[in-house]
Design an enzyme around this catalytic site. Structure first.
Site, PDB file in Angstrom:
ATOM      1  N   CYS A  49       0.835  -1.210   0.000  1.00  0.00           N
ATOM      2  CA  CYS A  49       0.000   0.000   0.000  1.00  0.00           C
ATOM      3  C   CYS A  49       0.869   1.259   0.000  1.00  0.00           C
ATOM      4  O   CYS A  49       1.848   1.346   0.743  1.00  0.00           O
ATOM      5  CB  CYS A  49      -0.912  -0.006   1.226  1.00  0.00           C
ATOM      6  N   CYS A  53       0.483   4.688   6.951  1.00  0.00           N
ATOM      7  CA  CYS A  53      -0.128   4.504   8.269  1.00  0.00           C
ATOM      8  C   CYS A  53       0.844   3.755   9.187  1.00  0.00           C
ATOM      9  O   CYS A  53       1.253   2.628   8.887  1.00  0.00           O
ATOM     10  CB  CYS A  53      -1.431   3.727   8.128  1.00  0.00           C
ATOM     11  N   CYS A  56       0.334   0.002  10.332  1.00  0.00           N
ATOM     12  CA  CYS A  56      -0.137  -1.008   9.384  1.00  0.00           C
ATOM     13  C   CYS A  56       0.976  -1.854   8.765  1.00  0.00           C
ATOM     14  O   CYS A  56       1.952  -1.327   8.224  1.00  0.00           O
ATOM     15  CB  CYS A  56      -0.951  -0.335   8.287  1.00  0.00           C
ATOM     16  N   CYS A  93     -16.887  -8.791   5.137  1.00  0.00           N
ATOM     17  CA  CYS A  93     -16.153  -7.539   4.974  1.00  0.00           C
ATOM     18  C   CYS A  93     -14.891  -7.776   4.146  1.00  0.00           C
ATOM     19  O   CYS A  93     -14.049  -8.589   4.537  1.00  0.00           O
ATOM     20  CB  CYS A  93     -15.733  -6.991   6.330  1.00  0.00           C
ATOM     21  N   CYS A 124     -19.758  -5.677   3.130  1.00  0.00           N
ATOM     22  CA  CYS A 124     -19.008  -4.513   3.597  1.00  0.00           C
ATOM     23  C   CYS A 124     -17.696  -4.476   2.836  1.00  0.00           C
ATOM     24  O   CYS A 124     -17.124  -5.532   2.543  1.00  0.00           O
ATOM     25  CB  CYS A 124     -18.743  -4.623   5.093  1.00  0.00           C
ATOM     26  N   CYS A 184     -19.434   2.306   8.414  1.00  0.00           N
ATOM     27  CA  CYS A 184     -18.729   1.620   9.493  1.00  0.00           C
ATOM     28  C   CYS A 184     -17.461   2.444   9.712  1.00  0.00           C
ATOM     29  O   CYS A 184     -16.594   2.493   8.835  1.00  0.00           O
ATOM     30  CB  CYS A 184     -18.391   0.195   9.062  1.00  0.00           C
ATOM     31  N   ARG A 256     -18.170  -2.450  17.634  1.00  0.00           N
ATOM     32  CA  ARG A 256     -17.435  -3.715  17.436  1.00  0.00           C
ATOM     33  C   ARG A 256     -16.161  -3.770  18.263  1.00  0.00           C
ATOM     34  O   ARG A 256     -15.303  -2.884  18.163  1.00  0.00           O
ATOM     35  CB  ARG A 256     -17.109  -3.925  15.951  1.00  0.00           C
TER      36      ARG A 256
END
Ligand code: SAM
Ligand code: DTB
Ligand code: SF4
Length: 320
Positions: A49, A53, A56, A93, A124, A184, A256
């Site tokens: 990616c 972040c 991550c 998801c 999702c 979400c 969640r």
């Protein structure tokens, strides 16, 4: 919104017994306290990616040595979704390690949504930032929820991510809402943020034009090679406070208990459910990190007398 933010801080900082009692009271006014919604995650495109972040494992800028995969084939995704349904998950998801979806990937993504919908599961996706047209096309294909976390407070955001802004996140959330997709959105605790940051994050979520229908609270899973690999562990009671405050500020949303359950005792999870969490990810992997498997969760549910939420009465109970 100083008035609101004072309210959130007052809620968060109460003596724990007051906070838990208030959260459980609010919870019972809107939900059956013994029912937990079960979602299953699949990483449809892992690693490589371009975003940075700090938490991550999938960022190409972090030294986490995770090989980048191609987008999964639609039929493989549907085979996995079928298995998840058999194991009792009601929401599927699908996550991709993208900054935002590319046009060439849209047909496959739309086919995944249609296919999972046809299995009778809620759908999702979490694909990064969306423009208005992409949001509408996802909605058209039948997408029920879009996951897009704000992750932390506006103040702390640039300490964690520099390749996009907090405002970018909010704008995608607005486009998703405008397209009529359920939102979400939640965040991560344990990234070295302050109590004030956690309160402010919840305040932003609750202050959205429509609060998110689903609010994932993740406990940081420290990933080797990332800048947050060695961040000191957060007091778990702060996670409980975060969940309880989310429950009180967003009484009708599913909250969640998300990443981090594999590091939590049954007693810690029980406290999170008492604080108003009523949704989990099931299965032994999240995207790249571990999660308690089916057997462990079946034992947890039995110990606590919890039942999995079903979408309609014709469905059998969740094996979770
Ligand atoms: N790339 C998309 C994005 O960032 O929106 C979707 C996938 S991303 C992995 C989804 C969410 O997973 C992040 O927003 C973050 O809240 C959560 N997450 C990622 N790594 C995590 C970790 N190590 N511990 C806890 N939560 C994590
Ligand atoms: C969310 O809030 N948590 C999920 C989901 N939304 C996409 C992801 C958790 C990821 C945990 C780390 C990993 O598996 O790499
Ligand atoms: Fe990429 Fe999402 Fe991971 Fe950030 S959280 S590096 S955007 S996959």
């Amino acid at each position: 919104m100083p008035q609101q933010s004072r309210r959130a801080a007052e809620i968060y900082r109460q003596p724990l017994m007051e906070l838990l009692f208030q959260a459980q009271t609010v919870h019972r006014a809107h939900f059956d306290p013994n029912v937990v919604q079960c979602s299953k995650l699949l990483s449809i495109k892992t690693g490589g990616c371009p975003e940075d972040c700090a938490y991550c494992s999938q960022s190409a800028r972090n030294g986490s040595d995770l090989p980048a995969s191609k987008l999964m084939e639609v039929q493989r995704v549907l085979a996995e979704a079928r298995r998840a349904k058999e194991a009792g998950a009601t929401r599927y998801c699908m996550g991709a390690a993208w900054r935002s979806p590319k046009e060439r990937d849209m047909p496959a993504v739309l086919a995944m949504i249609r296919g999972v919908k046809a299995l009778g599961m809620e759908t999702c996706m979490t694909l990064g930032m969306l423009d208005a047209d992409q949001a509408l096309r996802l909605k058209d294909a039948g997408l029920d929820y879009y996951n897009h976390n704000i992750d932390t407070s506006e103040r702390y955001y640039s300490e964690i991510i520099t390749t996009r802004t907090f405002q970018d996140r909010i704008e995608t959330l607005e486009r998703v809402q405008a397209a009529g997709i359920n939102v979400c959105a939640g965040g991560i605790v344990g990234m070295g943020e302050t109590e004030e940051d956690r309160i402010s994050m919840l305040e932003t979520l609750a202050g959205l034009e429509v609060p998110p229908q689903s609010v994932p609270i993740n406990m940081l899973m420290p990933m080797a090679g990332t800048p947050l690999a060695d961040v000191p562990k957060l007091d778990p009671i702060e996670m409980v406070r975060t969940i309880a405050t989310a429950r009180i500020l967003m009484p009708t949303s599913h909250v969640r208990l998300s990443a981090g359950r594999s590091e939590m005792s049954d007693e810690m999870q029980a406290m999170c459910f008492f604080a108003g969490a009523n949704s989990i990810f099931v299965g032994d992997t999240l995207l790249t990190a571990g999660n308690p498997g089916e057997d462990k969760d079946a034992r947890l549910f039995a110990r606590l007398g919890l039942r999995a939420e079903v979408l309609d009465a014709s469905q059998e109970g969740c094996a979770a």
